[in-house]
Design an enzyme around this catalytic site. Structure first.
Site, short mmCIF file in Angstrom:
data_model
loop_
_atom_site.label_atom_id
_atom_site.label_comp_id
_atom_site.label_asym_id
_atom_site.label_seq_id
_atom_site.Cartn_x
_atom_site.Cartn_y
_atom_site.Cartn_z
N HIS A 276 0.84 -1.20 0.00
CA HIS A 276 0.00 0.00 0.00
C HIS A 276 0.88 1.25 0.00
CE1 HIS A 276 -3.32 2.68 1.36
NE2 HIS A 276 -2.35 3.26 2.05
N GLU A 277 1.91 1.27 0.85
CA GLU A 277 2.81 2.42 0.92
C GLU A 277 3.58 2.59 -0.40
OE1 GLU A 277 2.72 4.56 3.31
OE2 GLU A 277 1.30 3.37 4.47
N HIS A 280 1.51 4.35 -2.94
CA HIS A 280 1.53 5.82 -2.85
C HIS A 280 2.71 6.39 -3.64
CE1 HIS A 280 -1.77 6.56 -0.18
NE2 HIS A 280 -1.28 5.83 0.79
N GLU A 354 -5.91 6.90 -1.11
CA GLU A 354 -5.90 5.68 -0.29
C GLU A 354 -6.53 4.51 -1.06
OE1 GLU A 354 -4.41 5.11 2.67
OE2 GLU A 354 -3.61 7.14 2.36
#
Length: 410
Positions: A276-277, A280, A354
């Protein structure tokens, strides 16, 4: 416009903002006892859900107390000519505009922090302690305070001094120099925050060799993400709550995992959080946020340059001698409605990002371990799983747990 009229406009903005916040808080509070939707019903068992409800209600009451104290203190400071007295106090030491401003803001910020410290102490050692979150010692609490004051003095004071210096020699064009300064500082902090600031408060150690590091490196190689810096931070020094974050660019980029995250999640779940990071980073969210912040800062400084020369800003706060620092206070309040609007936009974009980062993790790794990790993290922090939509719209930078799960399952 008369100074008295502007004074009451400032008061009206402060009171209206307080009322809107209280209405949103009241709407949110009404949902504390809602039945959990089926998709997230397994986050808590009955006892845990009651504990989460108690935690939400306790924090809501405490928030009402602190915000009421804050607005009363602020209004009292306005009506009792507090700014005039602090300005006179600062000018009793020197006539240098930069030093006067530093003393002025130093007194106000330090005074406000001292008055609100009992609340933060109670929050940490009573509320967080009661619900099993606090791991901080009284020594750590006070050391954090002292370090925070020192950083504010060096960084905040230094930037303020430079901005006023720009104003002295460039006049209304000071905003261009100030904008460049803030932009460079923001970029520098984004690059080196983890190296320079974090070590003042936390210990960071490279992730040890083993199953987790191997899994992370395997994933990073798969998605073409060069990652030489994986660190573990001792978040358990202060709280049981878990987190992970990405920082820096190029050779300075790093992933930081809280030790509590490693303790709470299994290997696949941690890799999913890391994916997920990485999402980004790959989707350029970090660059967008940094660029947006710099552009908004430039816009704010430009608007400030149009009003800062007006003596009415100082006169509205009861100060006869016009000055940059008094004008800055009045302008900050006048600008707050615009700031609220830009904040809503940034929150909207953040929630959108997100979803994109979640989707990236699902596409490049797996959706299920991300879902289970989100559930565990929500459970372990006693998160509010049924917030009011209006509260989410105004305050949330992340979608709700239910919204994220529904997005991942689509």
């Amino acid at each position: 416009m008369k100074p008295t009229t502007l004074f009451y406009i400032l008061i009206a903005i402060l009171i209206l903002s307080f009322i809107i916040d209280k209405i949103l808080d009241a709407l949110n509070t009404k949902h504390f006892d809602d039945k959990l939707p089926e998709k997230i019903a397994d986050v808590y068992d009955e006892a845990e859900y009651k504990k989460s409800q108690a935690y939400k209600k306790t924090n809501a009451k405490f928030s009402n107390l602190t915000s009421t104290f804050s607005i009363i203190l602020t209004l009292g400071f306005f009506f009792l000519d507090g700014f005039k007295y602090v300005d006179d106090f600062a000018r009793s030491f020197t006539n240098n505009p930069i030093l006067v401003a530093l003393i002025f803001f130093g007194v106000i910020i330090l005074g406000a922090d001292i008055l609100t410290t009992p609340f933060s102490y109670y929050k940490t050692f009573v509320i967080e302690e009661k619900f099993g979150f606090n791991k901080s010692t009284k020594k750590t609490f006070w050391l954090d305070k002292l370090k925070g004051w020192l950083m504010s003095l060096i960084l905040g004071g230094g930037i303020l001094a430079l901005i006023i210096w720009f104003y002295q020699f460039a006049g209304a064009d000071f905003w261009i120099y100030a904008w460049v300064l803030v932009a460079v500082f923001s970029l520098f902090m984004n690059m080196f925050y983890a190296k320079l600031i974090v070590p003042l408060f936390n210990k960071q150690t490279p992730l040890e060799d083993g199953e987790l590091k191997t899994a992370i490196e395997k994933y990073a190689k798969k998605v073409g993400f060069t990652l030489n810096n994986i660190f573990v931070i001792d978040g358990s020094k202060r709280s049981t709550k878990a987190n992970a974050y990405f920082s820096g660019f190029g050779t300075q980029k790093r992933i930081t995992l809280f030790d509590t995250l490693i303790n709470d999640l299994n290997t696949d779940e941690i890799v999913a959080v890391l994916a997920h990071e990485v999402g980004h980073y790959k989707r350029k969210h970090i660059i967008f946020n940094l660029a947006s912040s710099i552009l908004l800062t430039g816009f704010t400084l430009f608007i400030l340059s149009l009003f800062i020369n007006s003596s009415i800003l100082s006169e509205a706060l009861g100060v006869a001698t016009p000055s940059f620092h008094i004008g800055l206070i009045a302008f900050g309040i006048l600008y707050s409605p615009i700031s609220e609007i830009t904040g809503l936009f940034m929150n909207y974009m953040s929630r959108k990002f997100e979803y994109q980062a979640d989707n990236y993790a699902k596409e490049t790794f797996a959706g299920l371990p991300l879902i289970t990790s989100l559930k565990k993290l929500s459970k372990n922090s006693l998160s509010n799983l049924t917030p009011h939509p209006a509260y989410v719209f105004m305050h949330y930078s992340h979608p709700t747990l239910l919204e994220r799960i529904e997005n991942l399952e689509r």
